[in-house]
Scaffold this motif. Sequence first.
Motif, short mmCIF file in Angstrom:
data_model
loop_
_atom_site.label_atom_id
_atom_site.label_comp_id
_atom_site.label_asym_id
_atom_site.label_seq_id
_atom_site.Cartn_x
_atom_site.Cartn_y
_atom_site.Cartn_z
N GLY A 222 -39.46 -4.61 -38.91
CA GLY A 222 -40.76 -4.36 -39.27
C GLY A 222 -41.26 -3.03 -39.41
O GLY A 222 -42.35 -2.69 -39.22
N PHE A 223 -40.35 -2.12 -39.84
CA PHE A 223 -40.58 -0.60 -40.07
C PHE A 223 -41.77 -0.58 -41.38
O PHE A 223 -41.90 -1.32 -42.03
CB PHE A 223 -39.42 0.19 -40.45
CG PHE A 223 -38.83 -0.18 -41.70
CD1 PHE A 223 -39.20 0.48 -42.93
CD2 PHE A 223 -37.57 -1.22 -42.00
CE1 PHE A 223 -38.68 0.03 -44.30
CE2 PHE A 223 -37.21 -1.42 -43.00
CZ PHE A 223 -37.60 -0.97 -43.99
N ASP A 224 -42.32 0.40 -41.07
CA ASP A 224 -43.19 0.90 -42.33
C ASP A 224 -42.77 1.13 -43.68
O ASP A 224 -41.97 1.93 -43.98
CB ASP A 224 -44.29 2.33 -42.05
CG ASP A 224 -45.40 2.64 -42.64
OD1 ASP A 224 -45.22 1.95 -44.01
OD2 ASP A 224 -46.22 3.31 -42.22
N ARG A 270 -31.31 14.02 -36.61
CA ARG A 270 -31.31 12.65 -37.01
C ARG A 270 -32.29 11.66 -36.04
O ARG A 270 -32.88 10.81 -36.02
CB ARG A 270 -29.98 12.17 -37.12
CG ARG A 270 -29.93 10.53 -37.67
CD ARG A 270 -28.60 10.02 -37.96
NE ARG A 270 -28.11 10.74 -39.40
CZ ARG A 270 -28.29 10.08 -40.64
NH1 ARG A 270 -28.92 8.95 -40.57
NH2 ARG A 270 -28.20 10.91 -41.64
N ASP A 271 -31.80 12.07 -34.48
CA ASP A 271 -32.65 11.44 -33.33
C ASP A 271 -33.94 11.44 -33.62
O ASP A 271 -34.92 10.57 -33.40
CB ASP A 271 -31.97 11.87 -32.08
CG ASP A 271 -30.55 11.73 -31.76
OD1 ASP A 271 -30.09 10.64 -32.15
OD2 ASP A 271 -30.05 12.38 -30.92
N PHE A 272 -34.55 12.84 -34.02
CA PHE A 272 -35.94 13.18 -34.12
C PHE A 272 -36.30 12.19 -34.93
O PHE A 272 -37.48 11.71 -35.15
CB PHE A 272 -36.35 14.57 -33.98
CG PHE A 272 -36.29 15.21 -33.09
CD1 PHE A 272 -37.18 15.21 -32.08
CD2 PHE A 272 -35.19 16.26 -32.84
CE1 PHE A 272 -37.00 15.93 -30.88
CE2 PHE A 272 -35.30 17.07 -31.45
CZ PHE A 272 -36.22 16.90 -30.56
N THR A 273 -35.86 12.34 -36.09
CA THR A 273 -36.20 11.53 -37.56
C THR A 273 -36.36 10.02 -37.26
O THR A 273 -37.47 9.50 -37.64
CB THR A 273 -35.33 11.88 -38.81
OG1 THR A 273 -35.33 13.19 -38.96
CG2 THR A 273 -35.59 10.99 -39.88
N GLU A 274 -35.37 9.30 -36.72
CA GLU A 274 -35.41 7.86 -36.62
C GLU A 274 -36.50 7.52 -35.66
O GLU A 274 -37.17 6.73 -35.71
CB GLU A 274 -34.05 7.47 -36.03
CG GLU A 274 -32.84 7.54 -37.31
CD GLU A 274 -31.39 7.10 -36.85
OE1 GLU A 274 -31.43 6.94 -35.66
OE2 GLU A 274 -30.81 7.02 -37.44
N PHE A 275 -36.54 8.61 -34.44
CA PHE A 275 -37.52 8.15 -33.58
C PHE A 275 -39.06 8.14 -34.25
O PHE A 275 -40.07 7.17 -34.05
CB PHE A 275 -37.53 9.16 -32.38
CG PHE A 275 -38.66 8.93 -31.56
CD1 PHE A 275 -38.50 8.19 -30.19
CD2 PHE A 275 -39.83 9.83 -31.70
CE1 PHE A 275 -39.60 7.93 -29.53
CE2 PHE A 275 -41.01 9.67 -30.41
CZ PHE A 275 -40.74 8.57 -29.36
N MET A 276 -39.38 9.23 -34.97
CA MET A 276 -40.71 9.26 -35.51
C MET A 276 -41.06 8.42 -36.84
O MET A 276 -42.02 7.88 -37.08
CB MET A 276 -41.05 10.81 -35.97
CG MET A 276 -41.22 11.63 -34.75
SD MET A 276 -41.70 13.33 -35.17
CE MET A 276 -43.72 12.54 -35.53
N LEU A 277 -39.93 8.21 -37.33
CA LEU A 277 -40.02 7.05 -38.45
C LEU A 277 -40.22 5.68 -37.99
O LEU A 277 -41.06 4.97 -38.52
CB LEU A 277 -38.77 6.96 -39.33
CG LEU A 277 -38.65 8.13 -40.31
CD1 LEU A 277 -37.46 8.02 -41.21
CD2 LEU A 277 -39.55 8.41 -41.39
#
Length: 740
Positions: A222-224, A270-277
Amino acid sequence: MRTRKGLAVAAATTLWLGLAAAPAPGAPTAEPDPGRLQQSVTAVRDLLLKAGDRMRPGEELTPPPAGADAIRVEAAGQPPAAVLTDGAAPPLYRHRELGCEVPAFAESRFAGFDAQVTQMMQDWGFMTASLAVANECATIYDQGYGRVGPWWARNAPAGDVTDLGPATPDNELFRIASITKPLTAAAIHDLDERDLLEKTDYVFCVKGGPADCILTVDLPAGFDERIADLRVRDLVGHRGGFDNNKTTDYLFRAWEVYQAGNLNAPPTPRDFTEFMLGLGLDAAPDAEYHYSNLGYLILGLVIEKAGKLPYRDYVYQRLLAPLGIASGDVVLSRTKRLTRNTREPAYWCVDKNWNANVPISTFAGEAGQRRCYADGGWVLESMAAHGGLSMTASAVATFYAHWWNFGTPRTAETYWNFPAGTKTAYSHNGRLAATQTVAARCVNGLNVVLLTNQHAWGSFDWAAAEERLCRAADDFLAQGPYYSTIWERDGRDWRSHRATPAAGYQALVDTTKADGFRLVDVNGHRGDSGTTYASTWVRNTDGTPWAATHGQTFAAFSARFDQLKKAGYRMTKVSGWRDGDQPRYASVWTANPDKRLWISHIRMTDAEYQQHADEYDAKGYRLISVDGYELAGQARYAAVWLADPGTAGSGNTATPYRAIHGATAAAYQAWFDAAAADGFRLTDKDVYTVGPAVRWAAIATRDGGPPTRSFSTWNFYTYQPRWAQEKEAGYRPVTISAYR
């Protein structure tokens, strides 16, 4: 399939003590003297505003028609970078790999920068700083300030911290914070030019998204779906849909990301990116502008994927190494003291939360424990592409000399293409815990970089820092002496020197003469450190006998004058200047086998000069050398006339000439324009001062000689590159004179 894109008077000689015709009727006589204001930021800004969409100021405003005599127009108020040419805008420096020339300047000339930084340290309370100044080629000055502090420092001690640690070296490394972003944007541009990506490529490879994508990431169900529309160019332009006013910037809340991901080490990019996405976007891509650290963190991942190198290595190898920047001057920032580069200063911890974010460490052995942001509360290793590089100020400034703030290459032709501000054309600032940085492009053409260990909650004022540094840049550019030159298209071998100290001038004469050159012009000037000489030489291919004098008092000059006259020489050039209250003189002489008549006077008042000029003109003597100087608060003139009688009906002299003296810049310009329009070329010129006033004396001759170019306001900073351009264009200096 990608397609490759293009990148983008023997017997009758008289010696008197002491210009020719006065300015034409109607010529301005009370115009302000711009001579000392040529380098001012106001003059530069006004020219840029007038220039509009021109490539850069530097072309003639009204090029002469084809076939016109090549006496060049000297438009008042040209900026430091302007060079009047045949219509093309030559580069300021030739960027041939590392062949870019970097002039050397005395450190004392940068005292204004030192004063500004020292004052900022006092005003805003930081103890360590590094400054660098770059021109359009490379760094021309770097300096460390204050003390580096003990490397182990965690909390700032009470009292005067400026006594802690050794003095800050010029090449100290600092965390540069967000002024990393222009380097990231430049790396994206480089990848695009190499066809390793397109700026229109989609960033993320997600289910149901386009195939022309770069990064694969794990996103929750259900991601944006708007994430699939995000392009590289959106991230570069801070239009990726990330709004920190709506969604917290978790790049500075590592503990929460650590917990959410059930991690056992500090979060990676990558951790930061996936969390915020996973939190979704705050706006559709390209719909709104919001400054975004996350966008540039993601660009770091893009660079590593497309460039097949770690972020720091790609930036260094592709962008910085070609500029001659040392590898050790560009490193990844390290969060913890024990892993930090020992060339970095102490970063003082301040016990203050960032809004509601309590600084909690995610590093092994202390995860979950409170740590200050500067030493564990943030993860600088994961901030590389948006603020995690440590560099010297010199390295940053050199980068700014070659790349625009928004990540595209700066070329010589586009160096002046920027919106004109009051002092700063554009800038980028950075802030992290214990770090405040400024990188600014001043409208006068200099790049300034200031790196500090001021904490993020301190009183550091970015706008004021930029204004102060660019004001210091104005003062630096406005320093004298200034130089007046005439250049002539000439294929002969030649040499020139603009400021030879008096103590070394005789040795220069001896050496250059021994090398087969003949002196053709000399000009003496009293500067802050004593008399210096400007001289021009040509290869003496026909062995013409010649002689010269320099540094003589009036009495000594008179004695030598008589000796040389009796030996069969005639004077061709003369220069006078004041050394304290004493006038001194220099001259050039050549053999006079045909005993041609000539006249010289070296200490004339204004009235005497005008009287003699009229008298000698009526007798068929042509003025060939004129030099102005100040004595006892009045203008004095030294000049030489050569017998050149005209035939009946042709005028007083065989070779028509015009002369002017005591002229303001505006009056001289009007005279110059009229002479050029009538086919005269400039053959001698001297710019001199009487009190605070700058004045011009000059001679123009209609003799069918080669094309000439003339410049009046080069200074210590602009002289060398302008000199190199004229030489490359096939011109040689005819006269060089200095003034303040």
